[in-house]
Design a protein around this motif. Structure first.
Motif, PDB file in Angstrom:
ATOM      1  N   TYR A  61      44.296  51.180  43.183  1.00  0.00           N
ATOM      2  CA  TYR A  61      43.108  50.408  43.540  1.00  0.00           C
ATOM      3  C   TYR A  61      43.013  50.117  45.035  1.00  0.00           C
ATOM      4  O   TYR A  61      41.916  49.920  45.551  1.00  0.00           O
ATOM      5  CB  TYR A  61      43.084  49.072  42.778  1.00  0.00           C
ATOM      6  N   ARG A  81      38.510  54.030  43.437  1.00  0.00           N
ATOM      7  CA  ARG A  81      38.678  53.321  42.172  1.00  0.00           C
ATOM      8  C   ARG A  81      38.560  51.813  42.386  1.00  0.00           C
ATOM      9  O   ARG A  81      37.947  51.099  41.587  1.00  0.00           O
ATOM     10  CB  ARG A  81      40.030  53.670  41.563  1.00  0.00           C
ATOM     11  N   GLY A  82      39.139  51.316  43.461  1.00  0.00           N
ATOM     12  CA  GLY A  82      39.042  49.898  43.800  1.00  0.00           C
ATOM     13  C   GLY A  82      37.607  49.477  44.074  1.00  0.00           C
ATOM     14  O   GLY A  82      37.181  48.387  43.673  1.00  0.00           O
TER      15      GLY A  82
END
Length: 128
Positions: A61, A81-82
């Motif tokens: 993340y 993704r974060g």
């Protein structure tokens, strides 16, 4: 907090906690944040933040980068993704606020705004 946990921890984000999501929120999208700034925002110690950050790095993340000017300073930024997790959390809070204020007339909106300002002042002045 339990309702928020159930709402934001979906299949895609099942490997993180509500606390992790708030760390992601504190990092934000845009310029990388240094660890001490994030710790201040969250009112946690550097040790506590480091432990959580280690897990978020492992899970993909966030990424860490050392400052070129001062190698002691560590900058944190969200990965793709974060950023998706950040957007997901932001959507939840936006929907929550929209649900709370939908249908209010201007006078009621003013009252709610005043109440929130007083609540903010209380939290800012609160001492353990």
């Amino acid at each position: 907090m339990d309702i928020e946990q159930k709402s934001i921890i979906t299949e895609e984000f099942k490997d993180i906690t509500n606390n992790d999501m708030h760390i992601i929120d504190a990092i934000g999208i845009g310029e990388p944040q240094n660890m001490s700034a994030i710790a201040r925002k969250l009112s946690v110690t550097m040790g506590t933040l480091t432990t959580s950050m280690n897990q978020l790095v492992k899970k993909g993340y966030v990424v860490r980068n050392r400052s070129e000017k001062d190698r002691r300073v560590v900058y944190i930024r969200l990965t793709e993704r974060g950023e998706r997790a950040y957007q997901h959390h932001a959507r939840f809070h936006h929907e929550m606020v929209e649900a709370a204020i939908s249908g209010l007339n201007p006078e009621e909106m003013t009252t709610v705004a005043q109440l929130l300002l007083r609540l903010k002042e209380f939290f800012l002045s609160y001492k353990d």
